[in-house]
Write a protein that holds these residues in place. Structure first.
Motif, PDB file in Angstrom:
ATOM      1  N   PHE A  54       0.837  -1.197   0.000  1.00  0.00           N
ATOM      2  CA  PHE A  54       0.000   0.000   0.000  1.00  0.00           C
ATOM      3  C   PHE A  54       0.872   1.247   0.000  1.00  0.00           C
ATOM      4  O   PHE A  54       2.044   1.199   0.352  1.00  0.00           O
ATOM      5  N   THR A  55       0.262   2.328  -0.424  1.00  0.00           N
ATOM      6  CA  THR A  55       0.856   3.651  -0.304  1.00  0.00           C
ATOM      7  C   THR A  55      -0.058   4.451   0.603  1.00  0.00           C
ATOM      8  O   THR A  55      -1.279   4.480   0.385  1.00  0.00           O
ATOM      9  N   ALA A  56       0.501   5.079   1.634  1.00  0.00           N
ATOM     10  CA  ALA A  56      -0.300   5.862   2.575  1.00  0.00           C
ATOM     11  C   ALA A  56       0.086   7.332   2.482  1.00  0.00           C
ATOM     12  O   ALA A  56       1.251   7.668   2.255  1.00  0.00           O
ATOM     13  N   SER A  57      -0.901   8.183   2.653  1.00  0.00           N
ATOM     14  CA  SER A  57      -0.699   9.626   2.714  1.00  0.00           C
ATOM     15  C   SER A  57      -1.286  10.113   4.037  1.00  0.00           C
ATOM     16  O   SER A  57      -2.412   9.753   4.388  1.00  0.00           O
ATOM     17  N   TRP A  74       1.752   6.507  15.758  1.00  0.00           N
ATOM     18  CA  TRP A  74       0.550   5.689  15.622  1.00  0.00           C
ATOM     19  C   TRP A  74       0.934   4.230  15.779  1.00  0.00           C
ATOM     20  O   TRP A  74       2.103   3.855  15.750  1.00  0.00           O
ATOM     21  N   THR A  75      -0.098   3.389  15.935  1.00  0.00           N
ATOM     22  CA  THR A  75       0.082   1.950  16.040  1.00  0.00           C
ATOM     23  C   THR A  75      -0.728   1.294  14.934  1.00  0.00           C
ATOM     24  O   THR A  75      -1.926   1.564  14.791  1.00  0.00           O
ATOM     25  N   PHE A  76      -0.078   0.439  14.148  1.00  0.00           N
ATOM     26  CA  PHE A  76      -0.800  -0.322  13.137  1.00  0.00           C
ATOM     27  C   PHE A  76      -1.674  -1.369  13.827  1.00  0.00           C
ATOM     28  O   PHE A  76      -1.208  -2.055  14.745  1.00  0.00           O
ATOM     29  N   PRO A  77      -2.934  -1.538  13.389  1.00  0.00           N
ATOM     30  CA  PRO A  77      -3.807  -2.539  13.999  1.00  0.00           C
ATOM     31  C   PRO A  77      -3.379  -3.984  13.712  1.00  0.00           C
ATOM     32  O   PRO A  77      -3.652  -4.881  14.494  1.00  0.00           O
ATOM     33  N   ASN A  78      -2.711  -4.212  12.598  1.00  0.00           N
ATOM     34  CA  ASN A  78      -2.278  -5.550  12.204  1.00  0.00           C
ATOM     35  C   ASN A  78      -0.761  -5.622  12.377  1.00  0.00           C
ATOM     36  O   ASN A  78      -0.024  -4.809  11.818  1.00  0.00           O
ATOM     37  N   SER A  79      -0.289  -6.609  13.111  1.00  0.00           N
ATOM     38  CA  SER A  79       1.148  -6.688  13.405  1.00  0.00           C
ATOM     39  C   SER A  79       2.002  -6.949  12.169  1.00  0.00           C
ATOM     40  O   SER A  79       3.219  -6.799  12.224  1.00  0.00           O
ATOM     41  N   SER A  80       1.389  -7.308  11.031  1.00  0.00           N
ATOM     42  CA  SER A  80       2.178  -7.538   9.813  1.00  0.00           C
ATOM     43  C   SER A  80       2.408  -6.253   9.008  1.00  0.00           C
ATOM     44  O   SER A  80       3.201  -6.251   8.068  1.00  0.00           O
ATOM     45  N   GLN A  81       1.741  -5.170   9.358  1.00  0.00           N
ATOM     46  CA  GLN A  81       1.892  -3.917   8.597  1.00  0.00           C
ATOM     47  C   GLN A  81       3.261  -3.303   8.868  1.00  0.00           C
ATOM     48  O   GLN A  81       3.680  -3.177  10.022  1.00  0.00           O
ATOM     49  N   ARG A  82       3.932  -2.898   7.789  1.00  0.00           N
ATOM     50  CA  ARG A  82       5.292  -2.363   7.908  1.00  0.00           C
ATOM     51  C   ARG A  82       5.483  -1.167   6.990  1.00  0.00           C
ATOM     52  O   ARG A  82       5.029  -1.167   5.847  1.00  0.00           O
ATOM     53  N   VAL A  83       6.187  -0.145   7.511  1.00  0.00           N
ATOM     54  CA  VAL A  83       6.639   0.968   6.674  1.00  0.00           C
ATOM     55  C   VAL A  83       7.894   0.484   5.969  1.00  0.00           C
ATOM     56  O   VAL A  83       8.818  -0.010   6.616  1.00  0.00           O
ATOM     57  N   GLN A  84       7.926   0.633   4.635  1.00  0.00           N
ATOM     58  CA  GLN A  84       9.112   0.198   3.895  1.00  0.00           C
ATOM     59  C   GLN A  84       9.943   1.375   3.385  1.00  0.00           C
ATOM     60  O   GLN A  84      11.156   1.326   3.416  1.00  0.00           O
ATOM     61  N   THR A  92      10.535   5.516  12.007  1.00  0.00           N
ATOM     62  CA  THR A  92      11.060   4.402  12.788  1.00  0.00           C
ATOM     63  C   THR A  92       9.870   3.533  13.160  1.00  0.00           C
ATOM     64  O   THR A  92       8.752   4.034  13.357  1.00  0.00           O
ATOM     65  N   GLN A  93      10.110   2.234  13.239  1.00  0.00           N
ATOM     66  CA  GLN A  93       9.043   1.307  13.598  1.00  0.00           C
ATOM     67  C   GLN A  93       9.591   0.258  14.535  1.00  0.00           C
ATOM     68  O   GLN A  93      10.671  -0.304  14.302  1.00  0.00           O
ATOM     69  N   SER A  94       8.849  -0.002  15.601  1.00  0.00           N
ATOM     70  CA  SER A  94       9.180  -1.052  16.549  1.00  0.00           C
ATOM     71  C   SER A  94       7.905  -1.856  16.777  1.00  0.00           C
ATOM     72  O   SER A  94       6.952  -1.342  17.364  1.00  0.00           O
ATOM     73  N   GLY A  95       7.884  -3.067  16.271  1.00  0.00           N
ATOM     74  CA  GLY A  95       6.651  -3.850  16.323  1.00  0.00           C
ATOM     75  C   GLY A  95       5.596  -3.146  15.490  1.00  0.00           C
ATOM     76  O   GLY A  95       5.825  -2.790  14.341  1.00  0.00           O
ATOM     77  N   SER A  96       4.447  -2.893  16.077  1.00  0.00           N
ATOM     78  CA  SER A  96       3.359  -2.198  15.382  1.00  0.00           C
ATOM     79  C   SER A  96       3.405  -0.690  15.574  1.00  0.00           C
ATOM     80  O   SER A  96       2.632   0.036  14.961  1.00  0.00           O
ATOM     81  N   GLN A  97       4.285  -0.202  16.465  1.00  0.00           N
ATOM     82  CA  GLN A  97       4.342   1.228  16.757  1.00  0.00           C
ATOM     83  C   GLN A  97       5.268   1.945  15.783  1.00  0.00           C
ATOM     84  O   GLN A  97       6.408   1.524  15.588  1.00  0.00           O
ATOM     85  N   ALA A 122       4.001  -2.551   3.500  1.00  0.00           N
ATOM     86  CA  ALA A 122       3.682  -3.941   3.183  1.00  0.00           C
ATOM     87  C   ALA A 122       2.766  -4.486   4.269  1.00  0.00           C
ATOM     88  O   ALA A 122       2.777  -4.008   5.407  1.00  0.00           O
ATOM     89  N   TRP A 123       1.975  -5.499   3.903  1.00  0.00           N
ATOM     90  CA  TRP A 123       1.067  -6.123   4.859  1.00  0.00           C
ATOM     91  C   TRP A 123       0.737  -7.538   4.386  1.00  0.00           C
ATOM     92  O   TRP A 123       0.941  -7.888   3.226  1.00  0.00           O
ATOM     93  N   SER A 124       0.221  -8.346   5.301  1.00  0.00           N
ATOM     94  CA  SER A 124      -0.335  -9.653   4.949  1.00  0.00           C
ATOM     95  C   SER A 124      -1.589  -9.845   5.799  1.00  0.00           C
ATOM     96  O   SER A 124      -1.682  -9.323   6.906  1.00  0.00           O
ATOM     97  N   GLY A 125      -2.544 -10.561   5.265  1.00  0.00           N
ATOM     98  CA  GLY A 125      -3.792 -10.786   5.988  1.00  0.00           C
ATOM     99  C   GLY A 125      -4.794  -9.678   5.730  1.00  0.00           C
ATOM    100  O   GLY A 125      -5.721  -9.838   4.965  1.00  0.00           O
ATOM    101  N   SER A 126      -4.589  -8.516   6.353  1.00  0.00           N
ATOM    102  CA  SER A 126      -5.463  -7.356   6.151  1.00  0.00           C
ATOM    103  C   SER A 126      -4.663  -6.080   6.372  1.00  0.00           C
ATOM    104  O   SER A 126      -3.589  -6.115   6.962  1.00  0.00           O
ATOM    105  N   ASN A 127      -5.216  -4.971   5.910  1.00  0.00           N
ATOM    106  CA  ASN A 127      -4.509  -3.693   6.018  1.00  0.00           C
ATOM    107  C   ASN A 127      -5.432  -2.618   6.614  1.00  0.00           C
ATOM    108  O   ASN A 127      -5.744  -1.622   5.967  1.00  0.00           O
ATOM    109  N   PRO A 128      -5.880  -2.787   7.876  1.00  0.00           N
ATOM    110  CA  PRO A 128      -6.754  -1.769   8.476  1.00  0.00           C
ATOM    111  C   PRO A 128      -5.986  -0.479   8.756  1.00  0.00           C
ATOM    112  O   PRO A 128      -4.777  -0.497   9.013  1.00  0.00           O
ATOM    113  N   LYS A 129      -6.704   0.626   8.707  1.00  0.00           N
ATOM    114  CA  LYS A 129      -6.100   1.941   8.963  1.00  0.00           C
ATOM    115  C   LYS A 129      -5.897   2.145  10.467  1.00  0.00           C
ATOM    116  O   LYS A 129      -6.706   1.695  11.270  1.00  0.00           O
TER     117      LYS A 129
END
Length: 162
Positions: A54-57, A74-84, A92-97, A122-129
């Motif tokens: 995904f691309t986020a703005s 912010w915290t991503f709701p899905n632990s697989s979501q990653r800023v690339q 910076t990202q640590s876990g979902s934060q 990037a994400w797997s499973g789902s990509n909730p905001k």
């Protein structure tokens, strides 16, 4: 040469009283409160999703006092979501934060000013905001929050000789 030996009688008493007044004057404190800016903000998050990416703005609008340097969190709701890969901030990202820190050209936000940043993810499973954002540690999309002021503790006066 010892100054106290040269002073005698009333002069010595006057010098001691003056020194005591200076010491006491240095220990008396006037309560001071630290002035801090009220923070209030609005965040708009949009994304363009595809399978696995995904691309986020993100648009930050400062509704409070002017800010010089900001950190958006912010915290991503899905632990697989990653800023690339991101732009207009240092991520910076640590876990979902996740945190995004301002750059030299977009760190000053006057009242009513906004800035836009974004990233590929990037994400797997789902990509909730994400549902909640903070600006410099204060939750956005809420009411104005004024950081607490602090007052130094009172200082006891120096003991007096009987």
């Amino acid at each position: 040469m010892n100054v106290w030996r040269r002073l005698s009688g009333p002069r010595r008493a006057l010098a001691l009283a003056g020194a005591g007044a200076l010491v006491a004057g240095g220990l008396v404190t006037i309560p001071v409160t630290a002035a801090q800016a009220a923070t209030q903000c609005d965040v708009a998050y949009t994304s363009n999703d595809w399978q696995g990416g995904f691309t986020a703005s993100i648009t930050i609008k400062n509704l409070g006092d002017p800010v010089n340097g900001w950190t958006l969190g912010w915290t991503f709701p899905n632990s697989s979501q990653r800023v690339q890969q991101g732009w207009a901030a240092t991520y910076t990202q640590s876990g979902s934060q996740v945190t995004a820190q301002s750059l030299s050209y977009n760190g000053s936000l006057g009242t009513g000013a906004s800035t836009t940043l974004g990233f590929n993810g990037a994400w797997s499973g789902s990509n909730p905001k994400p549902t909640s954002f903070t600006l410099n540690g204060v939750t956005c999309n809420g009411g104005t929050t004024t950081p607490p002021t602090t007052t130094p503790p009172p200082t006891d006066p120096p003991p007096t000789d009987p």
